[in-house]
Write an enzyme that holds these catalytic residues in place. Structure first.
Site, PDB file in Angstrom:
ATOM      1  N   PHE A   1       4.451   7.143  -7.798  1.00 44.73           N
ATOM      2  CA  PHE A   1       3.401   7.749  -6.980  1.00 44.73           C
ATOM      3  C   PHE A   1       2.960   9.125  -7.491  1.00 44.73           C
ATOM      4  O   PHE A   1       1.960   9.668  -7.034  1.00 44.73           O
ATOM      5  CB  PHE A   1       3.803   7.862  -5.500  1.00 44.73           C
ATOM      6  CG  PHE A   1       4.049   6.533  -4.851  1.00 44.73           C
ATOM      7  CD1 PHE A   1       2.990   5.686  -4.538  1.00 44.73           C
ATOM      8  CD2 PHE A   1       5.335   6.107  -4.557  1.00 44.73           C
ATOM      9  CE1 PHE A   1       3.206   4.449  -3.950  1.00 44.73           C
ATOM     10  CE2 PHE A   1       5.574   4.868  -3.970  1.00 44.73           C
ATOM     11  CZ  PHE A   1       4.507   4.037  -3.662  1.00 44.73           C
TER      12      PHE A   1
ATOM     13  N   HIS B   1       2.483  -0.747   2.305  1.00 44.07           N
ATOM     14  CA  HIS B   1       2.255   0.142   1.161  1.00 44.07           C
ATOM     15  C   HIS B   1       1.137   1.134   1.500  1.00 44.07           C
ATOM     16  O   HIS B   1       0.224   0.816   2.264  1.00 44.07           O
ATOM     17  CB  HIS B   1       1.873  -0.712  -0.058  1.00 44.07           C
ATOM     18  CG  HIS B   1       1.888   0.006  -1.353  1.00 44.07           C
ATOM     19  ND1 HIS B   1       0.818   0.740  -1.819  1.00 44.07           N
ATOM     20  CD2 HIS B   1       2.857   0.122  -2.293  1.00 44.07           C
ATOM     21  CE1 HIS B   1       1.124   1.256  -2.993  1.00 44.07           C
ATOM     22  NE2 HIS B   1       2.356   0.910  -3.308  1.00 44.07           N
TER      23      HIS B   1
END
Length: 213
Positions: A73, A179
């Site tokens: 990320f 998600h």
């Protein structure tokens, strides 16, 4: 050749049994492979087993050149936030009232947050392009290794949640939600407040909370 920065992760069976084959497969790729080779194992190098307190599982590196830096990320300093990271920071602001100024999440890793993708390489422009290359075995072994004492596992999305079964033992914190991708964030990621929940759990164990922002 295995990076010497792997430290205590280097004795995982993956590196003797699976990595030579993966390394050879990546070496003959004619496409640009991300992240750069020297950042491929950054998540493990930066957060050793004994230092790991929290695990956040991603899927694969960002496929846009210049974005992925080896931490799930995370993006390099100065890079515009990708949509998933933008949603992570939005949830953090709702949860904690603030978020980091930069998308480089290495300060989290330095506090014991393992930011691991379930595939550590991706061809530029091809999302999930190396998902079936054989990286999954490494994630399985990392999760099993981290079963030795209670830790917090933040599992966003079904692919990450599929690795929960490799964590054994008692006392762990599991936080599961959709998600943070724009395709799924509105299905339950927003409002899940993972950052404060992890810190509440750590505080209850007498550990220092993570300074997420």
């Amino acid at each position: 050749m295995i990076s010497p920065d792997l430290g205590d992760w280097a004795d995982l069976p993956f590196f003797d049994r699976d990595w030579p084959r993966l390394q050879a497969a990546i070496a003959v790729e004619t496409r640009l492979i991300l992240p750069p080779e020297d950042q491929r194992f950054a998540a493990l190098s930066r957060c050793q087993p004994d230092a790991t307190r929290v695990v956040i599982l991603g899927q694969d590196p960002y496929p846009t050149p210049g974005h992925a830096n080896g931490l799930a990320f995370s993006v390099a300093e100065g890079v515009k936030l990708p949509p998933s990271l933008k949603n992570i920071f939005r949830e953090m602001k709702d949860d904690l009232g603030r978020a980091p100024a930069s998308g480089d999440l290495s300060p989290w890793a330095d506090q014991g947050v393992l930011l691991l993708n379930t595939a550590l390489s991706v061809p530029a422009g091809v999302k999930n392009g190396h998902a079936s290359l054989g990286w999954r075995r490494l994630t399985e072994e990392v999760m099993a290794r981290l079963s030795d004492r209670p830790r917090a596992f933040v599992l966003w999305g079904a692919p990450a949640q599929s690795f929960r079964r490799f964590v054994t033992g008692d006392g762990h914190l599991f936080l599961e939600s959709p998600h943070p991708s724009p395709l799924s964030a509105y299905r339950g990621f927003f409002g899940s407040r993972p950052f404060s929940r992890v810190n509440t759990w750590l505080d209850g164990r007498g550990e220092t909370p993570v300074d997420w922002a």
